[in-house]
Design a protein around this motif. Structure first.
Motif, PDB file in Angstrom:
ATOM      1  N   ALA A  76       4.065 -30.093 -16.487  1.00  0.00           N
ATOM      2  CA  ALA A  76       3.770 -28.776 -17.059  1.00  0.00           C
ATOM      3  C   ALA A  76       3.695 -28.769 -18.582  1.00  0.00           C
ATOM      4  N   PRO A  77       4.564 -29.494 -19.280  1.00  0.00           N
ATOM      5  CA  PRO A  77       4.467 -29.474 -20.752  1.00  0.00           C
ATOM      6  C   PRO A  77       3.130 -30.002 -21.276  1.00  0.00           C
ATOM      7  N   ARG A  78       2.410 -30.756 -20.471  1.00  0.00           N
ATOM      8  CA  ARG A  78       1.135 -31.320 -20.897  1.00  0.00           C
ATOM      9  C   ARG A  78      -0.059 -30.438 -20.497  1.00  0.00           C
ATOM     10  N   LEU A  79       0.222 -29.344 -19.794  1.00  0.00           N
ATOM     11  CA  LEU A  79      -0.836 -28.453 -19.323  1.00  0.00           C
ATOM     12  C   LEU A  79      -0.927 -27.219 -20.208  1.00  0.00           C
ATOM     13  N   GLY A  80      -1.989 -26.475 -20.023  1.00  0.00           N
ATOM     14  CA  GLY A  80      -2.151 -25.214 -20.738  1.00  0.00           C
ATOM     15  C   GLY A  80      -1.179 -24.170 -20.204  1.00  0.00           C
ATOM     16  N   PRO A  81      -1.219 -22.981 -20.773  1.00  0.00           N
ATOM     17  CA  PRO A  81      -0.299 -21.923 -20.332  1.00  0.00           C
ATOM     18  C   PRO A  81      -0.557 -21.513 -18.879  1.00  0.00           C
ATOM     19  N   VAL A  82       0.460 -20.947 -18.282  1.00  0.00           N
ATOM     20  CA  VAL A  82       0.385 -20.476 -16.901  1.00  0.00           C
ATOM     21  C   VAL A  82      -0.613 -19.328 -16.826  1.00  0.00           C
ATOM     22  N   THR A  83      -1.553 -19.426 -15.895  1.00  0.00           N
ATOM     23  CA  THR A  83      -2.523 -18.347 -15.716  1.00  0.00           C
ATOM     24  C   THR A  83      -2.367 -17.655 -14.376  1.00  0.00           C
ATOM     25  N   GLU A  84      -1.677 -18.296 -13.443  1.00  0.00           N
ATOM     26  CA  GLU A  84      -1.524 -17.715 -12.108  1.00  0.00           C
ATOM     27  C   GLU A  84      -0.134 -18.056 -11.579  1.00  0.00           C
ATOM     28  N   ARG A  85       0.491 -17.054 -10.987  1.00  0.00           N
ATOM     29  CA  ARG A  85       1.831 -17.228 -10.419  1.00  0.00           C
ATOM     30  C   ARG A  85       1.807 -16.806  -8.951  1.00  0.00           C
ATOM     31  N   GLU A  86       2.817 -17.295  -8.221  1.00  0.00           N
ATOM     32  CA  GLU A  86       2.970 -16.887  -6.829  1.00  0.00           C
ATOM     33  C   GLU A  86       4.445 -16.640  -6.542  1.00  0.00           C
ATOM     34  N   PRO A  87       4.729 -15.771  -5.565  1.00  0.00           N
ATOM     35  CA  PRO A  87       6.121 -15.439  -5.270  1.00  0.00           C
ATOM     36  C   PRO A  87       6.866 -16.594  -4.605  1.00  0.00           C
ATOM     37  N   VAL A  88       8.167 -16.642  -4.841  1.00  0.00           N
ATOM     38  CA  VAL A  88       9.006 -17.722  -4.335  1.00  0.00           C
ATOM     39  C   VAL A  88       9.305 -17.619  -2.838  1.00  0.00           C
ATOM     40  N   PRO A  89       9.625 -16.444  -2.275  1.00  0.00           N
ATOM     41  CA  PRO A  89      10.025 -16.416  -0.853  1.00  0.00           C
ATOM     42  C   PRO A  89       9.039 -17.066   0.116  1.00  0.00           C
ATOM     43  N   PRO A  90       7.719 -16.846   0.002  1.00  0.00           N
ATOM     44  CA  PRO A  90       6.813 -17.541   0.927  1.00  0.00           C
ATOM     45  C   PRO A  90       6.845 -19.064   0.747  1.00  0.00           C
TER      46      PRO A  90
END
Length: 156
Positions: A76-90
């Protein structure tokens, strides 16, 4: 007078983390199937290790998942910023589904039913590859259906 609703959104994570974990899991499950042709004991051992990884993911979620930690600290430190997130429970539920297939696979390999081990591992491989390659998480798709089956909490 203001009223406040106490609704909380479930925790969310960068979608790239679980997909990275799915790629690692894909490699592990392919290795299990390849090894099973030579040694069912070795296949059972490797699949048991993957079952431990699934267990951690199911209980602790993607932030504490071993592959998630590798992603967070090294990728992750080598990637661009987060553009999409998903919920943890599923995601936790999907890990539980993977765990069930892994346990069945380990049992098959360990107790003289290698075909059962290969079938269970193949189902897990199919599901994890769909997530890795196409972003389709079968466990996540099943989660809303299973969540509806849970009894509603009692209200005072």
């Amino acid at each position: 007078m203001s009223t406040s609703t106490n609704t909380t959104r479930p925790a969310q994570v960068d979608v790239r983390g679980p997909r990275f974990g799915a790629w690692v899991t894909t490699v592990v499950l392919i290795a299990v199937l390849g090894i099973s042709g030579f040694s069912t004991v070795a296949a059972a051992a490797l699949l048991a290790l993957q079952a431990v990884v699934f267990t951690i993911g199911a209980l602790r979620g993607p932030r504490q998942h071993p592959y998630g930690l590798i992603f967070a600290n090294l990728v992750a430190p080598r990637l661009g910023p987060v553009t999409e997130r998903e919920p943890v429970p599923p995601l936790k539920f999907a890990q539980l589904v993977g765990l069930v297939f892994a346990v069945v696979g380990v049992a098959g390999f360990a107790f003289g039913a290698p075909l059962l081990g290969m079938i269970a591992t193949s189902f897990a491989l199919f599901a994890t590859f769909l997530n890795a390659a196409f972003g389709i998480c079968l466990g996540c798709q099943l989660y809303p259906l299973v969540a509806r089956l849970r009894p509603a909490p009692a209200t005072p």
